[in-house]
Design an enzyme around this catalytic site. Sequence first.
Site, PDB file in Angstrom:
ATOM      1  N   ARG A   1       0.819  -0.999   0.027  1.00  0.00           N
ATOM      2  CA  ARG A   1      -0.314   0.073  -0.040  1.00  0.00           C
ATOM      3  C   ARG A   1       0.806   1.107  -0.033  1.00  0.00           C
ATOM      4  O   ARG A   1       2.141   1.060   0.344  1.00  0.00           O
ATOM      5  CB  ARG A   1      -1.059  -0.107   1.296  1.00  0.00           C
TER       6      ARG A   1
ATOM      7  N   LYS B   1      -1.893  -2.046   7.601  1.00  0.00           N
ATOM      8  CA  LYS B   1      -3.086  -1.399   8.269  1.00  0.00           C
ATOM      9  C   LYS B   1      -3.280  -1.942   9.818  1.00  0.00           C
ATOM     10  O   LYS B   1      -3.262  -3.235   9.881  1.00  0.00           O
ATOM     11  CB  LYS B   1      -4.237  -1.452   7.224  1.00  0.00           C
TER      12      LYS B   1
ATOM     13  N   HIS C   1      -2.575   2.883  -6.042  1.00  0.00           N
ATOM     14  CA  HIS C   1      -3.383   1.846  -5.607  1.00  0.00           C
ATOM     15  C   HIS C   1      -3.354   0.865  -6.937  1.00  0.00           C
ATOM     16  O   HIS C   1      -3.587  -0.347  -6.907  1.00  0.00           O
ATOM     17  CB  HIS C   1      -4.731   1.964  -5.085  1.00  0.00           C
TER      18      HIS C   1
ATOM     19  N   ARG D   1      -0.761  -1.720  -6.479  1.00  0.00           N
ATOM     20  CA  ARG D   1      -1.188  -2.918  -5.697  1.00  0.00           C
ATOM     21  C   ARG D   1      -2.370  -3.701  -6.404  1.00  0.00           C
ATOM     22  O   ARG D   1      -2.169  -5.112  -6.227  1.00  0.00           O
ATOM     23  CB  ARG D   1      -1.815  -2.280  -4.407  1.00  0.00           C
TER      24      ARG D   1
ATOM     25  N   HIS E   1      -4.232  -8.838   3.572  1.00  0.00           N
ATOM     26  CA  HIS E   1      -5.745  -8.860   3.626  1.00  0.00           C
ATOM     27  C   HIS E   1      -6.056  -9.602   4.810  1.00  0.00           C
ATOM     28  O   HIS E   1      -5.550 -10.747   5.181  1.00  0.00           O
ATOM     29  CB  HIS E   1      -6.276  -9.402   2.496  1.00  0.00           C
TER      30      HIS E   1
ATOM     31  N   TYR F   1      -9.275  -9.648  -7.209  1.00  0.00           N
ATOM     32  CA  TYR F   1      -8.259 -10.053  -8.193  1.00  0.00           C
ATOM     33  C   TYR F   1      -8.733 -11.128  -8.995  1.00  0.00           C
ATOM     34  O   TYR F   1      -8.184 -11.196 -10.113  1.00  0.00           O
ATOM     35  CB  TYR F   1      -6.913 -10.022  -7.336  1.00  0.00           C
TER      36      TYR F   1
END
Length: 356
Positions: free
Chosen positions: A192, A216, A289, A292, A315, A324
């Site tokens: 990210r 995150k 992004h 990514r 994730h 994806y």
Amino acid sequence: MSVQPGTALQLASKWSRPENRRREGLRAAHTQDAETLIDLLNTYIRLKSSRKGRTSALTLKAYAESVRQFLAFTGPPESPSRALNQLSAEDFEVWLLHLQEAGLKPNTIKRHLYGVRNLMKALVWANVLKADPSAGVSPPADPTPAHAKKRALTQAQLRALLALPSELHPEDGVQASRDALLLALGGTLGLRAAEIVGLDLADVDLPAGTLTVRGKGGKTRVVPLPAGVKALLRRWLSARQTVNPSVPALLVSLSSLNRGGRLSTDGARFIAHAYYRQLGLPPEMWGLHTLRRTAGTHLYRATRDLHVVADLLGHASVTTSAIYAKMDADVRREAVEALERLQQEGSAAVQPSRIE
């Protein structure tokens, strides 16, 4: 983003006492004082939200912009058409309609609603409001599925993008090596934006071939380094010695105003945008992004394993990674081709034998 000791003391001194919160909150709501309301919002999020001090600076900046936009909608502070302590659900619905008519995309409208909703929760916490008037309001639905509007680079485009820094800056090895690494960290490793600029020199372990990434929610993951990214890291670490070897940041700014300081997220976006433009990509793909998404799509194509994709990209759930698989057009093409082969084989198997 963690709360520094000085910040924690400041939050406690201004908003910790209920009577102070109510008095300051009432005054700010009555005068439509944007900065005080944003300060209350930030304090509430840092102290009371599920993520607390881990809320990123980018999230707080986005919420602040949402509050400013909402206050502009409610009217000037001296004579607002909608007082903050008298808002109804219909006021928020009219605001959302106003944003739609202004041409904002559904995801942007949703972000604005969430930002202002957190302000309403903060005003409830401050005992300025008895209940959140936006609680039952829903953002407009987006008719376009996420995988259809968020595009990734093809493998050929990614290769061309990674080659651009050296092609455009053949005489500047420092900029070429830094920019190529930045693009690879996003496009190959899938980091990210905040993760890229948050990397420190200590996070790189070339002998082990790993990179420690702080993601995150304060979660940390260790990402293996493929040979190409290791080579870019070696090149940049050598070039970086000529800039500012004492700064802990892995990626540093080369601008005259902040040369040698940690590269900011905005700075990283500006760098990527320049290469996107040179590559001829449409503006809707210029976000960091995009890199990514590209890494996620290519990872799924290479592995066909959503669990691996989720693990490498950080994730929390494979459900997040499933986009994806939907973005990979080759997956769908291979599926229908396999179906066609199966149907043809089945058709051949049931053909009646000729009777001589």
